[in-house]
Design a protein around this motif. Sequence first.
Motif, PDB file in Angstrom:
ATOM      1  N   GLU A  57       0.834  -1.204   0.000  1.00 57.21           N
ATOM      2  CA  GLU A  57       0.000   0.000   0.000  1.00 57.21           C
ATOM      3  C   GLU A  57       0.869   1.255   0.000  1.00 57.21           C
ATOM      4  N   ALA A  58       1.956   1.224   0.750  1.00 53.50           N
ATOM      5  CA  ALA A  58       2.865   2.379   0.807  1.00 53.50           C
ATOM      6  C   ALA A  58       3.500   2.622  -0.556  1.00 53.50           C
ATOM      7  N   LEU A  59       3.882   1.535  -1.242  1.00 52.97           N
ATOM      8  CA  LEU A  59       4.455   1.693  -2.594  1.00 52.97           C
ATOM      9  C   LEU A  59       3.440   2.325  -3.538  1.00 52.97           C
ATOM     10  N   SER A  60       2.209   1.873  -3.450  1.00 54.79           N
ATOM     11  CA  SER A  60       1.148   2.434  -4.289  1.00 54.79           C
ATOM     12  C   SER A  60       0.934   3.919  -3.976  1.00 54.79           C
ATOM     13  N   PHE A  61       0.928   4.256  -2.686  1.00 55.02           N
ATOM     14  CA  PHE A  61       0.763   5.649  -2.277  1.00 55.02           C
ATOM     15  C   PHE A  61       1.921   6.497  -2.803  1.00 55.02           C
ATOM     16  N   CYS A  62       3.151   5.969  -2.700  1.00 55.12           N
ATOM     17  CA  CYS A  62       4.328   6.707  -3.183  1.00 55.12           C
ATOM     18  C   CYS A  62       4.209   6.988  -4.678  1.00 55.12           C
ATOM     19  N   ALA A  63       3.775   5.995  -5.445  1.00 58.86           N
ATOM     20  CA  ALA A  63       3.636   6.177  -6.895  1.00 58.86           C
ATOM     21  C   ALA A  63       2.601   7.253  -7.205  1.00 58.86           C
ATOM     22  N   THR A  64       1.466   7.208  -6.503  1.00 60.57           N
ATOM     23  CA  THR A  64       0.414   8.210  -6.710  1.00 60.57           C
ATOM     24  C   THR A  64       0.905   9.600  -6.326  1.00 60.57           C
ATOM     25  N   LYS A  65       1.580   9.688  -5.196  1.00 61.91           N
ATOM     26  CA  LYS A  65       2.083  10.975  -4.712  1.00 61.91           C
ATOM     27  C   LYS A  65       3.126  11.538  -5.679  1.00 61.91           C
ATOM     28  N   GLN A  66       3.983  10.666  -6.220  1.00 60.08           N
ATOM     29  CA  GLN A  66       5.001  11.127  -7.160  1.00 60.08           C
ATOM     30  C   GLN A  66       4.358  11.673  -8.439  1.00 60.08           C
ATOM     31  N   LYS A  67       3.271  11.060  -8.901  1.00 54.93           N
ATOM     32  CA  LYS A  67       2.578  11.579 -10.089  1.00 54.93           C
ATOM     33  C   LYS A  67       2.020  12.974  -9.817  1.00 54.93           C
ATOM     34  N   LEU A  68       1.424  13.152  -8.645  1.00 50.03           N
ATOM     35  CA  LEU A  68       0.887  14.467  -8.286  1.00 50.03           C
ATOM     36  C   LEU A  68       2.006  15.502  -8.185  1.00 50.03           C
ATOM     37  N   LEU A  69       3.111  15.113  -7.580  1.00 53.47           N
ATOM     38  CA  LEU A  69       4.239  16.036  -7.444  1.00 53.47           C
ATOM     39  C   LEU A  69       4.848  16.360  -8.804  1.00 53.47           C
ATOM     40  N   ASP A  70       4.871  15.376  -9.719  1.00 52.81           N
ATOM     41  CA  ASP A  70       5.354  15.629 -11.091  1.00 52.81           C
ATOM     42  C   ASP A  70       4.525  16.716 -11.762  1.00 52.81           C
ATOM     43  N   LYS A  71       3.201  16.630 -11.605  1.00 52.25           N
ATOM     44  CA  LYS A  71       2.325  17.647 -12.192  1.00 52.25           C
ATOM     45  C   LYS A  71       2.595  19.014 -11.576  1.00 52.25           C
ATOM     46  N   GLU A  72       2.851  19.038 -10.270  1.00 51.94           N
ATOM     47  CA  GLU A  72       3.135  20.299  -9.596  1.00 51.94           C
ATOM     48  C   GLU A  72       4.458  20.892 -10.096  1.00 51.94           C
ATOM     49  N   VAL A  73       5.462  20.039 -10.305  1.00 52.06           N
ATOM     50  CA  VAL A  73       6.747  20.504 -10.843  1.00 52.06           C
ATOM     51  C   VAL A  73       6.541  21.074 -12.242  1.00 52.06           C
ATOM     52  N   GLU A  74       5.744  20.390 -13.066  1.00 52.08           N
ATOM     53  CA  GLU A  74       5.468  20.885 -14.420  1.00 52.08           C
ATOM     54  C   GLU A  74       4.791  22.248 -14.377  1.00 52.08           C
ATOM     55  N   GLU A  75       3.860  22.423 -13.458  1.00 52.98           N
ATOM     56  CA  GLU A  75       3.158  23.708 -13.336  1.00 52.98           C
ATOM     57  C   GLU A  75       4.136  24.816 -12.939  1.00 52.98           C
ATOM     58  N   HIS A  76       5.001  24.532 -11.980  1.00 54.94           N
ATOM     59  CA  HIS A  76       6.002  25.526 -11.578  1.00 54.94           C
ATOM     60  C   HIS A  76       6.960  25.825 -12.732  1.00 54.94           C
ATOM     61  N   THR A  77       7.305  24.813 -13.502  1.00 54.32           N
ATOM     62  CA  THR A  77       8.206  25.004 -14.642  1.00 54.32           C
ATOM     63  C   THR A  77       7.541  25.898 -15.690  1.00 54.32           C
ATOM     64  N   ARG A  78       6.247  25.683 -15.936  1.00 50.64           N
ATOM     65  CA  ARG A  78       5.523  26.567 -16.872  1.00 50.64           C
ATOM     66  C   ARG A  78       5.486  27.995 -16.345  1.00 50.64           C
ATOM     67  N   GLN A  79       5.273  28.145 -15.048  1.00 50.41           N
ATOM     68  CA  GLN A  79       5.242  29.476 -14.441  1.00 50.41           C
ATOM     69  C   GLN A  79       6.605  30.159 -14.595  1.00 50.41           C
ATOM     70  N   ILE A  80       7.676  29.414 -14.371  1.00 50.46           N
ATOM     71  CA  ILE A  80       9.028  29.962 -14.515  1.00 50.46           C
ATOM     72  C   ILE A  80       9.274  30.394 -15.956  1.00 50.46           C
ATOM     73  N   ALA A  81       8.866  29.557 -16.902  1.00 43.97           N
ATOM     74  CA  ALA A  81       9.037  29.910 -18.321  1.00 43.97           C
ATOM     75  C   ALA A  81       8.257  31.169 -18.666  1.00 43.97           C
ATOM     76  N   GLY A  82       7.055  31.313 -18.120  1.00 41.39           N
ATOM     77  CA  GLY A  82       6.252  32.511 -18.365  1.00 41.39           C
ATOM     78  C   GLY A  82       6.915  33.767 -17.823  1.00 41.39           C
ATOM     79  N   ILE A  83       7.466  33.663 -16.628  1.00 40.94           N
ATOM     80  CA  ILE A  83       8.141  34.819 -16.026  1.00 40.94           C
ATOM     81  C   ILE A  83       9.383  35.191 -16.841  1.00 40.94           C
ATOM     82  N   LYS A  84      10.139  34.171 -17.267  1.00 41.23           N
ATOM     83  CA  LYS A  84      11.326  34.441 -18.087  1.00 41.23           C
ATOM     84  C   LYS A  84      10.930  35.102 -19.405  1.00 41.23           C
ATOM     85  N   ALA A  85       9.805  34.679 -19.983  1.00 41.21           N
ATOM     86  CA  ALA A  85       9.325  35.292 -21.223  1.00 41.21           C
ATOM     87  C   ALA A  85       8.939  36.757 -20.987  1.00 41.21           C
ATOM     88  N   GLN A  86       8.305  37.025 -19.842  1.00 41.94           N
ATOM     89  CA  GLN A  86       7.950  38.409 -19.524  1.00 41.94           C
ATOM     90  C   GLN A  86       9.197  39.273 -19.374  1.00 41.94           C
TER      91      GLN A  86
END
Length: 151
Positions: free
Chosen positions: A97-126
């Motif tokens: 169950e812990a392994l399954s939770f870790c995999a799910t949590k990592q997917k959510l964190l990946d999406k959060e990293v992608e969102e921050h990366t898009r935000q950083i790219a937007g600021i650099k473009a500005q």
Amino acid sequence: MAQSKQEKIAKYENFVDTRLKPDLVHAMAARDKVMDKERVFADLAKNIQMLQENGMKKMRTMVNLGSEVYVQAEVPDTSSIYVDVGLGFHVEFKLDEALSFCATKQKLLDKEVEEHTRQIAGIKAQIKLVQEGIRELMNISEERISEIHRG
């Protein structure tokens, strides 16, 4: 007319320095924090897999009590583990169950990293856009900017 141009240039430079650059630093720090969480869950998943592969029923480990003070601890039963799920809550999971939770949590964190990366790219473009506007106001060609930076 020249005074008005200088005021605009100063205003744009001030905007970059006081707003955009601090926003960029903040967004990069937020992304780094999420990436650190991602590494923690990856390490946890790796350790759980090691426990399962080696068939360890008990183990000895070092536990940080705080302020870098460590003590030895013995874990008599490794069939379950407590995982920090956020907001100060810890949940007891079986290893699978812990392994399954870790995999799910990592997917959510990946999406959060992608969102921050898009935000950083937007600021650099500005920042790039404002710098281009400053260059146009100053009537400086790209070649001249290259010469200034080289020379």
